[in-house]
Structures are given as C-alpha cells and as structure tokens.
Design a protein around this motif. Structure first.
Motif, PDB file in Angstrom:
ATOM      1  N   HIS A   1      39.674 -11.533   0.736  1.00  0.00           N
ATOM      2  CA  HIS A   1      40.428 -11.109  -0.092  1.00  0.00           C
ATOM      3  C   HIS A   1      41.594 -11.270   0.821  1.00  0.00           C
TER       4      HIS A   1
ATOM      5  N   MET B   1      37.861  -1.694   5.126  1.00  0.00           N
ATOM      6  CA  MET B   1      38.803  -3.009   4.150  1.00  0.00           C
ATOM      7  C   MET B   1      39.378  -2.990   5.505  1.00  0.00           C
TER       8      MET B   1
ATOM      9  N   PRO C   1      41.543  -2.180  -4.181  1.00  0.00           N
ATOM     10  CA  PRO C   1      41.626  -3.571  -4.713  1.00  0.00           C
ATOM     11  C   PRO C   1      40.165  -4.393  -5.235  1.00  0.00           C
TER      12      PRO C   1
ATOM     13  N   HIS D   1      42.436  -9.706   4.398  1.00  0.00           N
ATOM     14  CA  HIS D   1      41.283  -8.001   4.561  1.00  0.00           C
ATOM     15  C   HIS D   1      39.598  -8.731   4.628  1.00  0.00           C
TER      16      HIS D   1
ATOM     17  N   MET E   1      44.896  -9.701   0.689  1.00  0.00           N
ATOM     18  CA  MET E   1      45.067  -8.609  -0.032  1.00  0.00           C
ATOM     19  C   MET E   1      46.821  -8.442  -0.136  1.00  0.00           C
TER      20      MET E   1
HETATM   21 CU    CU Z   1      41.990  -5.100   1.182  1.00  0.00          CU
END
Ligand code: CU
Lengths: 204, 174
Positions: free
Chosen positions: B115, B92, A80, B81, B117
């Motif tokens: 971020h 991550m 991501p 995350h 997630m």
């Molecule tokens: Cu993540």
C-alpha cells in the motif's frame, strides 16, 4: 572465587538468560497455536480471565460476555491495513449471521493502550459495526491478556516519525458461551467462512 | 519541381531524425502507457493519523517502469509499504528500491500486500471524499491520481482479485 571463575559464572548466566529469552520467543511464534490450521484449536489452553475498560468507559471482565459467542481481535486504531481489513471481515461475518448474530459479540482489544483510550475507541469501533465493542486497559492488563491469547505485539523499530506502528499477531478467536476458545481464524479468512464456523458451533 | 524535391527531402529527414531520437523521448510518452485504476482508501477517525491507499497500475507500454515515490498533501509523509506475514504476525515495512511495473503487466497494491502509506494525516479521511496523490515513476515521472475514500472496513471497489485469492489460500478443510 578466582577472577576468571567469576567471569565464567557471569558469562554462563548471560548465556542461559539469552537462551531463555529465545525459548520464550520461539514459544510465542512457533507453538502449536501459530502453526495450527484455520478454524482449529489444539488442546493447548488459550485465553482466560481479564479486567479491561470498554469504549463506553465501563470496567468489564470475561464474565460480562459469558452466555454469548465472542469474536476477539487484537489490533490498534493507528493500524492502516490489517486491522481495518480484519474488523471489516468481522463486521461482514456478523451481518452474514443475520438473526443468529444476536448470540455473537464482536470484540476488538487494543494492543496500543497508550493511544487507544476509551474515547478514541468510541469513535473508531462504530465505523465498522454498531455492535463492535472496543476494549482497552493499562499496559499491564493488555500485556496479560495478550499473553493468555498468545498474541505477540511490539512497536516497530522505525522511530523516524512521531507516530509509531505496531507489529502484531492478526488472529481472530471465537469463544463459546462458556468463554472457551473454540476456533482460530487467520488473517484473510473470509467473512462467509467465519460465519459458517460460528453457525456450526451454535448448532453444537 | 525543386519545391517537391525539397519537401521530400524534408519528410525523409523528419523520418530519419525520429528514428534517431534518444530513448528518453520514448519514455516521455510512457506516462500515457501507465494506467492507474481503482485508487481507494478507507475512512478514518479524527484521532487516527495513518491511512493507506491501494490502487492498480497497468503498464500497457513496451518498457518497464518503477514506482519510486509518492507525494500527498494530506499527510506529513507518504511512502510505499509492504506487509510481511510471519507466523500470524503482521509487520509493515518500507519498500526500498520502488515497485517495478514490467512492460505489459499490472501491479496491484491491495490490503495485506502492498500500500501507499500516509503518515501524519492532516485531516481525517471522510467517506466518499477524494484524496489527491502524485505518484512518481522512474521513467514516466509524475502522475496525479484521486483516491476515493471508502468505508473503514472496505475491501475495495473490486471484491475479486487478490483478496479473493487470499481467501482461498487461507481456506483449510476441517
Ligand atoms: Cu503501512
């Protein structure tokens, strides 16, 4: 052999095996490649032949890309953050190259062949650039090419969810028209820097 | 005359009581003191089941707060995350203990750093659509935000800031 000697031998084998595994791990993570500065390649041999399938389902080898400069990134579609960032930067570098871009092919090689089939890649790669090519293969084919490029990858240990994530090396390599690796770009290298490095190699 | 006196006593009492109010009431106001800006995500395909949301949290208040969780209907599971860079390998990992936002400061969740997630997306993130999210803060409680979905390869609505610093950090003369 006495029983104690036998135990000793087994123990020695286990210790040696553990050291070998550790040494291999250290080579992948701590060799001259991973420590080399941006845009520079040490004299160590990186890269090599491969047979993979592109996102259109065609079988391809390294020879299909000879004659062009090639940008190679190893990633996966379920990624991501890092992969979209890197692929976005590659796409921007291609645009930055303008007319010179015709001599450059951007490749994304998946390190997650179980999920990244040609069909999955076909939907993914055009999100970044219409010239981006996605490559996948069998687990063995992917492991082989990742090893040749010193790319470390493994499933992250978290098995709490249906969807697993991967830890992976996030380098972008530049190959010259003879298929030799001539540059390495670390995560976060700006598209402008990638583009100017490619131009320098084009001008020889 | 008595009326005026009563009024004055009442006013004084209100002032006194407001000074004696427990700290909790002060925090109830904190929600307005946390500004969430530039919430964004990236477009996905129909097969991608993960997404990331980036945003800026500005604390203009006098008290520190902590982002301790996220709720998003669009995903089966949402969490905080952190990216870890290790010799070129990117990992991550879940952030344990939340993200602290000190008084009078700003925390930026940005690519390659932190971020939100989104795991198990129920539908694809379409460019230009909005993702409703609820941020949960330790003191301020819940704050609703809308994250805009930008193109898949976007670096965010604002190109300066962290990503540019990242670029500079990686620039090494040849
Ligand atoms: Cu993540």
């Amino acid at each position: 052999m006495k029983k104690s000697t036998r135990i000793g031998v087994v123990f020695a084998i286990v210790v040696i095996a553990a050291f070998a595994a550790l040494a291999e791990w250290l080579v992948i993570r701590n060799d001259t490649i991973t420590k080399a500065p941006n845009g520079l390649i040490a004299s160590v041999e990186i890269g090599g032949p491969f047979t993979l399938v592109d996102h259109k389902g065609r079988t391809v080898t390294e020879k299909d890309y000879f004659g062009s400069f090639v940008l190679v990134f190893f990633g996966y579609t379920f990624c991501p953050d890092v992969c979209p960032t890197a692929l976005g930067d590659i796409a921007q570098a291609i645009d930055e190259l303008d007319t010179d871009a015709v001599g450059v092919i951007p490749l994304m090689i998946t390190i997650d062949p179980d999920r990244d089939t040609p069909a999955v890649l076909a939907e993914y790669v055009p999100l970044f650039h219409d010239r981006l090519i996605g490559l996948t293969g069998t687990r063995k084919q992917i492991k082989d090419i990742a090893d040749l490029y010193r790319i470390f990858f493994s499933r992250a240990e978290n098995t709490q969810f249906t969807y697993y994530l991967m830890d992976h090396t996030s380098f972008v390599y530049l190959l010259n028209p003879e298929g030799k690796v001539v540059s390495l770009f670390r995560y976060g290298t700006s598209p402008e820097e990638i583009a100017s490095n490619i131009r320098r190699h084009m001008r020889g | 005359m008595i009326e005026v006196l009563v009024k004055n006593i009442l006013a004084l009492a209100i002032v006194l009581v407001s000074f004696l109010l427990p700290a909790k009431i002060v925090y109830a106001d904190q929600g307005n003191l946390l500004k969430i800006n530039e919430s964004w995500s990236r477009a996905t395909t129909s097969s991608q089941k993960t997404g990331a949301v980036f945003l800026k949290i500005k604390n203009v208040g006098m008290h520190s707060d902590k982002l301790i969780g996220v709720e998003a209907d669009i995903a089966n599971h949402s969490s905080l995350h952190q990216m870890i860079h290790e010799n070129g390998v990117m990992k991550m990992r879940a952030i344990k203990g939340g993200i602290k936002v000190s008084a009078n400061s700003e925390v930026i969740l940005s690519p390659g750093q932190k971020h939100i997630m989104l795991m198990g997306l129920k539908k694809r993130l379409k460019e230009n659509s909005n993702i409703p999210l609820t941020l949960i803060f330790e003191k301020s409680g819940k704050i609703n935000v809308l994250a805009i979905v930008l193109p898949a390869g976007s670096r965010g609505p604002d190109h300066s800031g962290i990503s540019e610093m990242e670029h500079k950090k990686h620039m090494i003369k040849k």
